[in-house]
Design a protein around this motif. Structure first.
Motif, PDB file in Angstrom:
ATOM      1  N   ILE A 129       0.903  -1.411   0.021  1.00  0.00           N
ATOM      2  CA  ILE A 129       0.020  -0.157  -0.040  1.00  0.00           C
ATOM      3  C   ILE A 129       0.764   1.092  -0.039  1.00  0.00           C
ATOM      4  CG2 ILE A 129      -1.633   1.382   1.263  1.00  0.00           C
ATOM      5  CD1 ILE A 129      -2.775  -1.494   2.634  1.00  0.00           C
ATOM      6  N   LEU A 130       0.433   1.930  -0.793  1.00  0.00           N
ATOM      7  CA  LEU A 130       1.310   3.421  -0.835  1.00  0.00           C
ATOM      8  C   LEU A 130      -0.170   4.489  -0.411  1.00  0.00           C
ATOM      9  CD1 LEU A 130       3.213   3.688  -4.292  1.00  0.00           C
ATOM     10  CD2 LEU A 130       3.945   3.610  -1.975  1.00  0.00           C
ATOM     11  N   SER A 131       0.262   4.968   0.946  1.00  0.00           N
ATOM     12  CA  SER A 131      -0.987   5.750   1.226  1.00  0.00           C
ATOM     13  C   SER A 131      -0.595   7.176   1.691  1.00  0.00           C
ATOM     14  CB  SER A 131      -1.484   4.881   2.593  1.00  0.00           C
ATOM     15  OG  SER A 131      -2.410   5.723   3.237  1.00  0.00           O
ATOM     16  N   ASP A 132      -1.372   8.265   1.222  1.00  0.00           N
ATOM     17  CA  ASP A 132      -1.212   9.290   2.052  1.00  0.00           C
ATOM     18  C   ASP A 132      -2.067   9.281   3.306  1.00  0.00           C
ATOM     19  OD1 ASP A 132      -1.114  12.229   2.349  1.00  0.00           O
ATOM     20  OD2 ASP A 132      -2.721  12.461   0.882  1.00  0.00           O
ATOM     21  N   ILE A 133      -1.461  10.147   4.229  1.00  0.00           N
ATOM     22  CA  ILE A 133      -2.171  10.227   5.662  1.00  0.00           C
ATOM     23  C   ILE A 133      -3.480  11.083   5.789  1.00  0.00           C
ATOM     24  CG2 ILE A 133      -1.694  10.684   8.018  1.00  0.00           C
ATOM     25  CD1 ILE A 133       0.985   9.681   7.667  1.00  0.00           C
ATOM     26  N   GLN A 134      -3.367  12.082   5.401  1.00  0.00           N
ATOM     27  CA  GLN A 134      -4.758  13.086   5.434  1.00  0.00           C
ATOM     28  C   GLN A 134      -5.568  12.967   4.251  1.00  0.00           C
ATOM     29  OE1 GLN A 134      -2.799  17.046   6.754  1.00  0.00           O
ATOM     30  NE2 GLN A 134      -3.735  16.474   8.608  1.00  0.00           N
ATOM     31  N   LEU A 135      -6.746  12.296   4.432  1.00  0.00           N
ATOM     32  CA  LEU A 135      -7.818  12.189   3.306  1.00  0.00           C
ATOM     33  C   LEU A 135      -8.954  13.131   3.706  1.00  0.00           C
ATOM     34  CD1 LEU A 135      -7.491   8.402   3.114  1.00  0.00           C
ATOM     35  CD2 LEU A 135      -6.194   9.922   1.884  1.00  0.00           C
ATOM     36  N   GLY A 136      -9.722  13.320   2.680  1.00  0.00           N
ATOM     37  CA  GLY A 136     -10.860  14.105   2.983  1.00  0.00           C
ATOM     38  C   GLY A 136     -11.778  13.857   4.147  1.00  0.00           C
ATOM     39  N   ASP A 137     -11.933  12.538   4.320  1.00  0.00           N
ATOM     40  CA  ASP A 137     -12.621  12.024   5.453  1.00  0.00           C
ATOM     41  C   ASP A 137     -12.008  11.462   6.776  1.00  0.00           C
ATOM     42  OD1 ASP A 137     -11.585   9.810   4.153  1.00  0.00           O
ATOM     43  OD2 ASP A 137     -13.548   8.597   4.133  1.00  0.00           O
ATOM     44  N   GLY A 138     -10.831  12.131   6.728  1.00  0.00           N
ATOM     45  CA  GLY A 138     -10.244  11.556   7.912  1.00  0.00           C
ATOM     46  C   GLY A 138      -8.830  11.208   7.796  1.00  0.00           C
ATOM     47  N   LEU A 139      -7.890  10.943   8.957  1.00  0.00           N
ATOM     48  CA  LEU A 139      -6.720  10.267   8.546  1.00  0.00           C
ATOM     49  C   LEU A 139      -6.913   8.660   8.079  1.00  0.00           C
ATOM     50  CD1 LEU A 139      -5.064  11.264  11.995  1.00  0.00           C
ATOM     51  CD2 LEU A 139      -4.980  12.324   9.765  1.00  0.00           C
TER      52      LEU A 139
END
Length: 253
Positions: free
Chosen positions: A50-60
């Motif tokens: 998984i390549l994951s951003d941390i801050q998304l539009g609906d939370g962490l």
């Protein structure tokens, strides 16, 4: 390797795709915690990394990564390094700061491919020890601002009173729901990193907006969108075409 990308900025997701093309397969792209949960609810998913951003539009993203199988490693891609310690709670192999450098990304991928995971999913004893030491930690967000008022006075502004935060002429300004404006001795990036992403969003380079302050959205030129805030009706807060869907999901959550 089959890679799942978790990224709510379309331009960033497309850039990661381009950097991975020819060497790795894309298992999917998720732009929100809801999409990540739906992806892993499907028993037929085939993600190996998984390549994951941390801050998304609906939370962490930490919220949805809690349901990911432990054997799947995570490389976090984000603009904020204060989450580095918490990242290791989710089998993180590496932590890359945006803008992502292609050489650093491929070095991280090679690190994943050469690692051996134990039954608990962590790659080394050091990570296992770090997991144990931070397991009880929780993320705390700012609850108030202390604002210089006069030469010998400060005023306290609760986060719940904030309409939006903007930068003008190099000065970060906090705007409140009663229509007042105060200078902040912080960068916009520092301010964003301390606010709850479910309540606040960096909608463009100049503005962080509180969901509670938004009165309506309206269409703008070339697929863009304007955010209207109640206390500052003349403020032009414009969202790029790439971020419109993310802002809508955030306000509809």
């Amino acid at each position: 390797m089959r890679i799942l990308i978790i990224e709510d900025e379309q331009s960033n997701a497309d850039r990661l795709r381009r950097m991975l093309e020819g060497e790795h397969d894309i298992a999917g792209v998720c732009a929100s915690n809801a999409e990540v949960k739906a992806f892993f609810a499907d028993e037929g998913h085939n993600a190996e990394l998984i390549l994951s951003d941390i801050q998304l539009g609906d939370g962490l993203s930490f919220e949805s990564l809690r349901m990911v199988p432990e054997a799947i490693p995570v490389i976090f891609t984000t603009a904020f390094d204060q989450y580095a310690v918490q990242a290791f709670q989710f089998n993180s192999i590496d932590y890359l700061l945006k803008p992502i450098d292609s050489e650093e990304l491929h070095a991280a991928l090679k690190k994943v491919q050469s690692s051996k995971y134990n039954a608990q999913g962590s790659s080394t004893d050091a990570i296992a020890q770090l997991l144990a030491s931070v397991k009880s930690q929780t993320i705390r967000y700012r609850e108030r601002f202390l604002i210089p008022h006069r030469a010998d006075e400060y005023m306290i502004v609760p986060v719940s009173d904030v309409s939006h935060i903007t930068i003008r002429d190099g000065v970060v300004r906090l705007c409140t729901l009663d229509g007042k404006t105060h200078a902040l001795n912080m960068t916009l990036e520092e301010t964003e990193s301390q606010l709850d992403p479910q309540r606040f969003m960096r909608v463009n380079r100049q503005f962080i907006v509180s969901a509670a302050a938004v009165s309506k959205l309206s269409t703008y030129f070339l697929g863009k969108m304007r955010i209207h805030v109640t206390a500052f009706p003349d403020e032009e807060i414009i969202v790029s075409k790439d971020k419109v869907a993310t802002v809508k999901r955030w306000l509809d959550s």
